[in-house]
Design an enzyme around this catalytic site. Structure first.
Site, PDB file in Angstrom:
ATOM      1  N   ALA A  14      71.726 -32.840 -61.980  1.00 36.40           N
ATOM      2  CA  ALA A  14      72.180 -33.438 -60.714  1.00 36.40           C
ATOM      3  C   ALA A  14      71.071 -34.211 -60.021  1.00 36.40           C
ATOM      4  CB  ALA A  14      72.709 -32.348 -59.781  1.00 36.40           C
ATOM      5  N   GLN A  16      67.962 -37.317 -59.799  1.00 36.13           N
ATOM      6  CA  GLN A  16      67.985 -38.803 -59.875  1.00 36.13           C
ATOM      7  C   GLN A  16      68.167 -39.299 -61.310  1.00 36.13           C
ATOM      8  OE1 GLN A  16      65.310 -41.512 -57.759  1.00 36.13           O
ATOM      9  NE2 GLN A  16      63.777 -40.067 -58.535  1.00 36.13           N
ATOM     10  N   GLY A  18      69.124 -37.568 -63.935  1.00 33.07           N
ATOM     11  CA  GLY A  18      70.403 -37.054 -64.449  1.00 33.07           C
ATOM     12  C   GLY A  18      71.552 -37.986 -64.103  1.00 33.07           C
ATOM     13  N   ARG A  95      56.589 -36.122 -58.830  1.00 33.09           N
ATOM     14  CA  ARG A  95      55.445 -36.244 -57.919  1.00 33.09           C
ATOM     15  C   ARG A  95      55.819 -37.153 -56.752  1.00 33.09           C
ATOM     16  NH1 ARG A  95      51.007 -40.590 -60.210  1.00 33.09           N
ATOM     17  NH2 ARG A  95      52.443 -41.819 -61.461  1.00 33.09           N
ATOM     18  N   ASN A 134      57.662 -34.034 -65.782  1.00 36.69           N
ATOM     19  CA  ASN A 134      56.205 -34.237 -65.815  1.00 36.69           C
ATOM     20  C   ASN A 134      55.400 -32.982 -65.516  1.00 36.69           C
ATOM     21  OD1 ASN A 134      55.683 -36.948 -66.536  1.00 36.69           O
ATOM     22  ND2 ASN A 134      56.538 -37.619 -64.583  1.00 36.69           N
ATOM     23  N   ASP A 162      56.805 -46.020 -71.071  1.00 32.90           N
ATOM     24  CA  ASP A 162      55.530 -46.748 -71.115  1.00 32.90           C
ATOM     25  C   ASP A 162      55.582 -47.853 -72.168  1.00 32.90           C
ATOM     26  OD1 ASP A 162      54.450 -44.736 -69.293  1.00 32.90           O
ATOM     27  OD2 ASP A 162      54.665 -43.424 -71.016  1.00 32.90           O
ATOM     28  N   ARG A 165      57.649 -50.618 -70.734  1.00 30.42           N
ATOM     29  CA  ARG A 165      56.889 -51.331 -69.706  1.00 30.42           C
ATOM     30  C   ARG A 165      55.878 -52.280 -70.362  1.00 30.42           C
ATOM     31  NH1 ARG A 165      55.901 -45.837 -66.093  1.00 30.42           N
ATOM     32  NH2 ARG A 165      57.733 -46.071 -64.764  1.00 30.42           N
ATOM     33  N   HIS A 190      51.288 -39.336 -71.086  1.00 29.85           N
ATOM     34  CA  HIS A 190      52.093 -40.114 -70.140  1.00 29.85           C
ATOM     35  C   HIS A 190      51.417 -39.979 -68.771  1.00 29.85           C
ATOM     36  CE1 HIS A 190      55.377 -41.830 -67.936  1.00 29.85           C
ATOM     37  NE2 HIS A 190      55.562 -40.716 -67.258  1.00 29.85           N
TER      38      HIS A 190
HETATM   39  P1  NAD Z   1      64.835 -34.991 -59.072  1.00 34.96           P
HETATM   40  O1  NAD Z   1      64.089 -34.128 -58.108  1.00 34.96           O
HETATM   41  O2  NAD Z   1      65.720 -36.084 -58.545  1.00 34.96           O
HETATM   42  O3  NAD Z   1      65.720 -34.087 -60.022  1.00 34.96           O
HETATM   43  C1  NAD Z   1      65.206 -32.976 -60.652  1.00 34.96           C
HETATM   44  C2  NAD Z   1      66.354 -31.987 -60.783  1.00 34.96           C
HETATM   45  O4  NAD Z   1      65.891 -30.900 -61.547  1.00 34.96           O
HETATM   46  C3  NAD Z   1      66.807 -31.432 -59.412  1.00 34.96           C
HETATM   47  O5  NAD Z   1      68.209 -31.618 -59.292  1.00 34.96           O
HETATM   48  C4  NAD Z   1      66.437 -29.958 -59.495  1.00 34.96           C
HETATM   49  O6  NAD Z   1      67.373 -29.125 -58.823  1.00 34.96           O
HETATM   50  C5  NAD Z   1      66.468 -29.735 -61.006  1.00 34.96           C
HETATM   51  N1  NAD Z   1      65.699 -28.580 -61.464  1.00 34.96           N
HETATM   52  C6  NAD Z   1      64.542 -28.096 -60.952  1.00 34.96           C
HETATM   53  N2  NAD Z   1      64.176 -26.987 -61.636  1.00 34.96           N
HETATM   54  C7  NAD Z   1      65.116 -26.789 -62.584  1.00 34.96           C
HETATM   55  C8  NAD Z   1      65.295 -25.816 -63.588  1.00 34.96           C
HETATM   56  N3  NAD Z   1      64.438 -24.810 -63.743  1.00 34.96           N
HETATM   57  N4  NAD Z   1      66.376 -25.918 -64.407  1.00 34.96           N
HETATM   58  C9  NAD Z   1      67.265 -26.918 -64.248  1.00 34.96           C
HETATM   59  N5  NAD Z   1      67.146 -27.866 -63.295  1.00 34.96           N
HETATM   60  C10 NAD Z   1      66.085 -27.807 -62.486  1.00 34.96           C
HETATM   61  O7  NAD Z   1      63.743 -35.569 -60.092  1.00 34.96           O
HETATM   62  P2  NAD Z   1      63.912 -36.786 -61.102  1.00 34.96           P
HETATM   63  O8  NAD Z   1      63.512 -38.039 -60.406  1.00 34.96           O
HETATM   64  O9  NAD Z   1      65.239 -36.713 -61.788  1.00 34.96           O
HETATM   65  O10 NAD Z   1      62.716 -36.470 -62.129  1.00 34.96           O
HETATM   66  C11 NAD Z   1      62.739 -35.346 -62.970  1.00 34.96           C
HETATM   67  C12 NAD Z   1      61.404 -35.189 -63.688  1.00 34.96           C
HETATM   68  O11 NAD Z   1      61.205 -36.286 -64.573  1.00 34.96           O
HETATM   69  C13 NAD Z   1      60.182 -35.198 -62.774  1.00 34.96           C
HETATM   70  O12 NAD Z   1      59.245 -34.234 -63.219  1.00 34.96           O
HETATM   71  C14 NAD Z   1      59.634 -36.605 -62.914  1.00 34.96           C
HETATM   72  O13 NAD Z   1      58.256 -36.671 -62.592  1.00 34.96           O
HETATM   73  C15 NAD Z   1      59.885 -36.817 -64.393  1.00 34.96           C
HETATM   74  N6  NAD Z   1      59.847 -38.205 -64.875  1.00 34.96           N
HETATM   75  C16 NAD Z   1      59.289 -38.411 -66.103  1.00 34.96           C
HETATM   76  C17 NAD Z   1      59.247 -39.689 -66.634  1.00 34.96           C
HETATM   77  C18 NAD Z   1      58.627 -39.944 -67.983  1.00 34.96           C
HETATM   78  O14 NAD Z   1      58.476 -41.120 -68.365  1.00 34.96           O
HETATM   79  N7  NAD Z   1      58.258 -38.934 -68.764  1.00 34.96           N
HETATM   80  C19 NAD Z   1      59.777 -40.766 -65.905  1.00 34.96           C
HETATM   81  C20 NAD Z   1      60.340 -40.521 -64.648  1.00 34.96           C
HETATM   82  C21 NAD Z   1      60.370 -39.221 -64.143  1.00 34.96           C
HETATM   83  C1  LMR Z   2      56.985 -42.732 -64.272  1.00 34.47           C
HETATM   84  O1  LMR Z   2      56.141 -43.053 -65.107  1.00 34.47           O
HETATM   85  O2  LMR Z   2      57.641 -43.579 -63.622  1.00 34.47           O
HETATM   86  C2  LMR Z   2      57.279 -41.270 -64.054  1.00 34.47           C
HETATM   87  O3  LMR Z   2      56.468 -40.451 -64.846  1.00 34.47           O
HETATM   88  C3  LMR Z   2      57.246 -40.865 -62.633  1.00 34.47           C
HETATM   89  C4  LMR Z   2      55.824 -40.782 -62.113  1.00 34.47           C
HETATM   90  O4  LMR Z   2      55.491 -39.754 -61.503  1.00 34.47           O
HETATM   91  O5  LMR Z   2      55.070 -41.740 -62.307  1.00 34.47           O
END
Ligand code: NAD
Ligand code: LMR
Length: 327
Positions: A14, A16, A18, A95, A134, A162, A165, A190
């Site tokens: 649920a 962002q 997702g 973050r 992350n 990445d 990008r 990353h």
């Molecule tokens: P968000 O806060 O919008 O959504 C995260 C969801 O995870 C929330 O709905 C929360 O309730 C849920 N959650 C938290 N703990 C949980 C658990 N134990 N089990 C199941 N669900 C759980 O965050 P987002 O923007 O969707 O980002 C999610 C993660 O992805 C972050 O750690 C963000 O930094 C990471 N991210 C990684 C990359 C990448 O390139 N690797 C890119 C963007 C974001």
């Molecule tokens: C990204 O690269 O956009 C994500 O990992 C989110 C972040 O914290 O930078």
């Protein structure tokens, strides 16, 4: 005859990412237009995310996707990962401004300990795991460390955002369509230390270095823009990348189920390219059979590349030391 549905577990369903991801999976973008799916959606055990998840499930129903054969909604990972063929680990804290991804390590690391154990206990025998939450590389290492049944190669972390990008930055600098840019791979973490290895990239069939003809830009602003793009998006949007991250996860999995695809994923290092064994580092891979891959070997690294790889390797080993007591 139509294919049997595969079970796709998604944590943080649920959130962002997702919200930008589930509709793409259900439409066939991730597993193909003839592959039915059952979505097993896992959220944190709190009223607000579970209520939001119910709303997302209603919207999925309202799309009438022909490939969507069922939706499970749960806060119990043992239910959500049960018999899952793919486990997409998105759920974790993002973050905020001024933070590095490694600042999330202790909080998010705990999630991946628990999920690694449960996936190993209940997921399908052919389960594949892709980590997005992350800091993705080290979270993936943490989850894999808990597995006894599923081999470590099944656990991959996403560096495709990445790669995408970097591809766009090179195309824009060269003034060409981005489909002309090939073989740009991401090495390492990353994080801002990642290394987009431009020396092996090509643009319209020629070496990217020759076409760009500006080594100072490649070694400086190019690497910096790709490495710090996540922070630039947070500064601009007030929250971290979501649609582009979801899109990158679609690409990561789609490439992993497409034999012959060449792409970057973070995988368990066995010492190649100067990475310590047992860190999860971005590398170029070739998909062999659906869900399996081999690391592409033999790319020569010059002194600049070696120093960039040493820096990102150091960060990965530091992160590993930081969580050593959790494993
Ligand atoms: P968000 O806060 O919008 O959504 C995260 C969801 O995870 C929330 O709905 C929360 O309730 C849920 N959650 C938290 N703990 C949980 C658990 N134990 N089990 C199941 N669900 C759980 O965050 P987002 O923007 O969707 O980002 C999610 C993660 O992805 C972050 O750690 C963000 O930094 C990471 N991210 C990684 C990359 C990448 O390139 N690797 C890119 C963007 C974001
Ligand atoms: C990204 O690269 O956009 C994500 O990992 C989110 C972040 O914290 O930078």
């Amino acid at each position: 005859m139509s294919k049997a549905p595969i079970r796709v577990a998604v944590t943080g369903a649920a959130g962002q990412i997702g919200y930008a991801l589930l509709f793409r999976i259900a439409s066939g973008a991730m597993f193909g237009p003839d592959q039915p799916v059952i979505l097993q959606l896992i959220e944190a055990p709190f009223e607000k995310p579970l209520a939001a998840l119910a709303g997302v499930a209603m919207e999925l129903d309202d799309c009438a996707f022909p490939l969507l054969k069922g939706i499970v909604q749960t806060s119990d990972p043992a239910v959500g990962f049960k018999d899952a063929n793919w486990c997409l680990l998105v759920g974790a804290k993002p973050r905020g401004p001024g933070m590095e991804r490694a600042d999330l390590l202790k909080d998010n690391g705990k999630i991946f300990i628990e999920q690694g154990k449960i996936i190993d206990a209940v997921a399908a025998d052919d389960a594949r795991i892709a980590v997005v939450g992350n800091p993705a590389n080290t979270n993936c290492m943490i989850a894999a460390s808990q597995a006894k049944r599923l081999p470590a190669e099944r656990f991959t972390a996403m560096v495709r955002l990445d790669q995408n990008r970097a591809q766009t930055q090179l195309a824009q600098k060269a003034g060409v369509d981005l489909t002309e840019v090939k073989d740009i791979f991401i090495y390492g973490n990353h994080s801002p230390t990642m290394f987009p290895s431009f020396a092996h990239a090509t643009i319209a069939g020629k070496p990217a270095k020759e076409v760009i003809n500006d080594n100072a830009w490649l070694e400086g602003p190019f690497c910096e823009t790709v490495g710090k793009r996540g922070a630039a998006i947070i500064a601009a949007r007030g929250s971290s990348s979501a649609a582009s991250a979801a899109n990158a996860l679609v690409d990561h999995v789609r490439s992993l189920v497409t034999p012959g695809a060449i792409h970057s994923i973070a995988v368990k290092s066995n010492g190649l390219y100067g990475f310590d064994a047992n860190v999860w580092a971005g590398m170029p891979v070739r998909t062999t059979t659906a869900g399996s891959y081999e690391v592409i070997t033999g790319y020569e690294m010059d002194d600049f590349a070696k120093s960039k790889i040493a820096a990102t390797n150091k960060e990965l080993t530091d992160e590993r030391s930081f969580v050593a007591d959790m494993l």
